[in-house]
Motif scaffolding. Structure first.
Motif, mmCIF file in Angstrom:
data_model
loop_
_atom_site.group_PDB
_atom_site.id
_atom_site.type_symbol
_atom_site.label_atom_id
_atom_site.label_comp_id
_atom_site.label_asym_id
_atom_site.label_seq_id
_atom_site.Cartn_x
_atom_site.Cartn_y
_atom_site.Cartn_z
ATOM 1 N N ILE A 65 -8.007 -9.701 -9.658
ATOM 2 C CA ILE A 65 -7.218 -10.893 -10.018
ATOM 3 C C ILE A 65 -7.961 -12.168 -9.649
ATOM 4 O O ILE A 65 -8.105 -13.086 -10.464
ATOM 5 C CB ILE A 65 -5.839 -10.833 -9.314
ATOM 6 C CG1 ILE A 65 -4.981 -9.716 -9.919
ATOM 7 C CG2 ILE A 65 -5.129 -12.176 -9.405
ATOM 8 C CD1 ILE A 65 -3.754 -9.381 -9.096
ATOM 9 N N GLU A 66 -8.420 -12.249 -8.407
ATOM 10 C CA GLU A 66 -9.103 -13.467 -7.963
ATOM 11 C C GLU A 66 -10.448 -13.650 -8.654
ATOM 12 O O GLU A 66 -10.899 -14.791 -8.843
ATOM 13 C CB GLU A 66 -9.276 -13.427 -6.443
ATOM 14 C CG GLU A 66 -7.950 -13.526 -5.700
ATOM 15 C CD GLU A 66 -8.114 -13.482 -4.199
ATOM 16 O OE1 GLU A 66 -9.226 -13.117 -3.738
ATOM 17 O OE2 GLU A 66 -7.139 -13.793 -3.482
ATOM 18 N N LEU A 94 1.822 -12.473 -13.735
ATOM 19 C CA LEU A 94 1.493 -11.053 -13.865
ATOM 20 C C LEU A 94 2.171 -10.268 -12.751
ATOM 21 O O LEU A 94 2.108 -10.662 -11.580
ATOM 22 C CB LEU A 94 -0.012 -10.867 -13.808
ATOM 23 C CG LEU A 94 -0.564 -9.434 -13.932
ATOM 24 C CD1 LEU A 94 -1.941 -9.463 -14.616
ATOM 25 C CD2 LEU A 94 -0.700 -8.751 -12.564
ATOM 26 N N ALA A 135 -7.929 -10.540 -16.470
ATOM 27 C CA ALA A 135 -7.556 -9.851 -15.239
ATOM 28 C C ALA A 135 -6.962 -8.478 -15.531
ATOM 29 O O ALA A 135 -7.184 -7.522 -14.778
ATOM 30 C CB ALA A 135 -6.569 -10.702 -14.439
ATOM 31 N N ALA A 186 0.957 -12.111 -9.377
ATOM 32 C CA ALA A 186 -0.157 -13.055 -9.440
ATOM 33 C C ALA A 186 0.147 -14.158 -10.438
ATOM 34 O O ALA A 186 0.895 -13.960 -11.407
ATOM 35 C CB ALA A 186 -1.452 -12.333 -9.831
ATOM 36 N N PHE A 246 -1.576 -17.377 -12.850
ATOM 37 C CA PHE A 246 -2.801 -17.827 -13.513
ATOM 38 C C PHE A 246 -2.541 -19.189 -14.156
ATOM 39 O O PHE A 246 -1.524 -19.366 -14.840
ATOM 40 C CB PHE A 246 -3.243 -16.828 -14.580
ATOM 41 C CG PHE A 246 -3.637 -15.492 -14.043
ATOM 42 C CD1 PHE A 246 -4.963 -15.190 -13.793
ATOM 43 C CD2 PHE A 246 -2.665 -14.530 -13.769
ATOM 44 C CE1 PHE A 246 -5.320 -13.949 -13.296
ATOM 45 C CE2 PHE A 246 -3.012 -13.295 -13.275
ATOM 46 C CZ PHE A 246 -4.346 -12.999 -13.029
ATOM 47 N N GLY A 264 -7.316 -15.911 -10.808
ATOM 48 C CA GLY A 264 -5.883 -15.830 -10.524
ATOM 49 C C GLY A 264 -5.572 -16.095 -9.065
ATOM 50 O O GLY A 264 -6.447 -16.061 -8.196
ATOM 51 N N VAL A 302 -3.245 -14.634 -6.081
ATOM 52 C CA VAL A 302 -2.376 -13.550 -5.635
ATOM 53 C C VAL A 302 -1.195 -14.171 -4.899
ATOM 54 O O VAL A 302 -1.350 -14.719 -3.807
ATOM 55 C CB VAL A 302 -3.124 -12.564 -4.731
ATOM 56 C CG1 VAL A 302 -2.162 -11.491 -4.220
ATOM 57 C CG2 VAL A 302 -4.278 -11.912 -5.490
ATOM 58 N N MET A 344 -8.429 -5.268 -13.868
ATOM 59 C CA MET A 344 -7.594 -4.391 -13.043
ATOM 60 C C MET A 344 -7.675 -2.948 -13.522
ATOM 61 O O MET A 344 -7.711 -2.012 -12.714
ATOM 62 C CB MET A 344 -6.144 -4.887 -13.052
ATOM 63 C CG MET A 344 -5.950 -6.219 -12.330
ATOM 64 S SD MET A 344 -4.325 -6.965 -12.637
ATOM 65 C CE MET A 344 -3.264 -5.873 -11.687
ATOM 66 N N ALA A 398 -5.584 -14.451 -17.340
ATOM 67 C CA ALA A 398 -4.670 -13.346 -17.072
ATOM 68 C C ALA A 398 -5.026 -12.120 -17.902
ATOM 69 O O ALA A 398 -4.991 -10.978 -17.405
ATOM 70 C CB ALA A 398 -3.233 -13.787 -17.341
#
Length: 550
Positions: free
Chosen positions: A398-399, A364, A433, A415, A417, A403, A405, A437, A430
């Motif tokens: 993300i985390e 990503l 995410a 990022a 995944f 995911g 970073v 986001m 993903a």
């Protein structure tokens, strides 16, 4: 087997030298204390088993060191390794005189070389002996350090070991100086002392001196001739190698090295000036030189017993080999899996993705839109504050979906995944995410609404494919990252969000692997730079609309 012989023969020699220096320190008390220590030392090393062990260790260690220089295709090496090699080559030229004047005369003429005799004979011109002590001890300490530094207990006690390694030769030299002073004082005070001492130890006189000098010349000449022959042999072999087809080794950044036939992959890197980790100096003990071979793996000779055991111990995945052990028979493509600055702690067992492995993951890229315009009229502190708030929000999103970073790039983020999971699980994470986001950005815009002339906007590109994942970089900048065509595609999809006027562009491959239905979003067949065929992608107007069915 060869490495073990070289290692253990060096350990025997190091033990002998350490004991000899320890005996020298007794000179701080008296010459009599030195002599008492010598009798214990000689009982071990001058006994038939001790002399056999010491002689065999010296012959094996020296022969294997010369053989290593003979077979090495490249003499480029780290400074510490070059220093160890040069010091080792200097030892015979400094050592022969001392050994022949003591042990040689003892074997040939039944001399009993007491400490009084040694100090009397050497201290009138001690510089060669001092140089020998410094060279031998430094050579041995380098070898011991680069063997033991792979062990956690040694790293924990390194300050103590370093202090001991520094203190022992200093005390030995001090004891040697005090003992020499006392012996020379005895000789000056009593005119008959020297003659009585030489008679007591059964010194052979001029016959013994002439014999030792003659043998020293022969031995020094032989070693010098062997080194000259080594240089000639390497020159002839290099000349012949230039007339043969070179093996091409391709690196991730596109650099190509042409290898001399018979060279290991580590030697190829060194010859080409390409930094390559090797904590143990290419002796096959640390695994930090390991590489992932993406093309040509199956043409490589199988690993020997030592390499296989080390790869098994660290849990290395498929297509990973030790660069110091592999001699490529034909062209290959590889990726070093550790930064050139890797330290000893990198040699242990690690997660598969840290070693470096070819995996299918989701990548990503996200970029903050129109950030230049937003930052034009702001103070630098305000710009940094705004970016940090953005990175914090995106990083948590993300985390929070599993995911990794990878890095922050300017006003964007990359990022990964699925580096520890299946491609399906990585793609589903993903997509979640993307939704997280979008929600985080909306919340950030609400929090900063009064401070922003226009709301923050992002563009997200999401693609999946096979890449090489591993710890790469230099020094403190080393981190787990991914390289491969799929990374480039994800970056280009992120740029397409401007063209399509959407928040995210997701490849069909991600949707298929995740088992997600994205048919409600606009579909495009887009040309991707660097790819022959157009790619099917989904233009997602708002990432909050992405949903996954169970």
């Amino acid at each position: 087997m060869t490495q073990r012989l070289r290692l253990w023969s060096g350990f025997v020699l190091f033990a002998y030298v350490a004991g000899h220096l320890l005996n020298h320190t007794f000179g701080l008390a008296s010459v009599e204390a030195m002599e008492a220590g010598r009798r214990v030392f000689s009982a071990v090393w001058r006994s038939p088993p001790g002399m056999l062990l010491l002689g065999a260790a010296f012959a094996v260690h020296g022969s294997l060191s010369i053989a290593r220089l003979l077979h090495a295709r490249s003499l480029r090496m780290p400074a510490w390794e070059a220093a160890q090699q040069l010091l080792g080559l200097a030892i015979p030229f400094l050592l022969f005189g001392h050994v022949l004047g003591t042990l040689g005369l003892a074997v040939r003429f039944d001399l009993d070389p007491s400490y009084s005799y040694v100090l009397w004979a050497i201290w009138s011109d001690p510089w060669q002996q001092i140089a020998l002590m410094a060279v031998v001890w430094t050579h041995g300490c380098i070898g011991m350090h680069f063997w033991l530094r792979l062990r956690p207990w040694y790293r924990r006690g390194l300050p103590i070991f370093f202090s001991a390694a520094l203190l022992l030769p200093v005390l030995a030299l001090a004891g040697f100086a005090v003992g020499g002073r006392d012996v020379l004082a005895l000789a000056a005070a009593d005119a008959g002392w020297t003659g009585a001492m030489l008679e007591r130890i059964r010194h052979p006189g001029n016959e013994g001196i002439e014999w030792s000098e003659k043998v020293e010349v022969l031995a020094t000449t032989a070693v010098g001739a062997a080194l000259a022959a080594l240089v000639v042999w390497r020159s002839v072999r290099a000349f012949k190698a230039r007339r043969r087809r070179a093996v091409r080794v391709t690196y991730p950044d596109g650099r190509v090295a042409h290898a001399e036939p018979g060279a290991t992959l580590l030697e190829v890197s060194r010859s080409a000036g390409i930094p390559h980790a090797s904590v143990c100096g290419g002796r096959g003990r640390c695994s930090t030189c390991r590489v992932h071979v993406s093309r040509g793996f199956h043409i490589l000779p199988p690993p020997d017993q030592d390499e296989r055991a080390l790869l098994t111990r660290i849990g290395a995945p498929e297509h990973v080999r030790l660069a110091c052990r592999v001699v490529p028979p034909d062209d290959i493509t590889l990726t070093p899996l550790l930064p050139a600055s890797a330290v000893a702690s990198a040699a242990g067992k690690r997660m598969g993705h840290e070693h470096g492995a070819e995996r299918e993951i989701a990548i990503l890229f996200a970029d903050l839109r129109a950030f230049t315009q937003l930052s034009e009229d702001r103070l630098p502190f305000d710009v940094v504050f705004l970016l940090n708030r953005f990175f914090l929000a995106m990083g948590r999103a993300i985390e929070g979906e599993g995911g990794h970073v990878d890095k922050f790039i300017g006003d964007g983020v990359m990022a990964l995944f699925g580096i520890k999971d299946t491609p399906r699980a990585g793609c589903r994470s993903a997509l979640r995410a993307v939704r997280a986001m979008a929600a985080a950005l909306e919340e950030l815009n609400r929090a900063l609404g009064k401070e922003l002339p226009v709301p923050l906007r992002i563009g997200i590109g999401l693609h999946a494919g096979p890449v090489i994942v591993g710890e790469m970089g230099y020094g403190r900048a080393a981190s787990v990252t991914a390289i491969g065509d799929a990374v480039n595609v994800a970056s280009r999809l992120e740029a397409m969000t401007k063209e399509f006027g959407c928040q995210a562009v997701v490849s069909h491959r991600v949707a298929r692997l995740a088992g997600a239905d994205l048919s409600s979003f606009q579909v495009h067949l887009s040309e991707i730079r660097g790819r022959e065929r157009p790619m099917r992608v989904y233009a997602v107007k708002d990432g909050s609309d992405v949903s996954l069915s169970d």
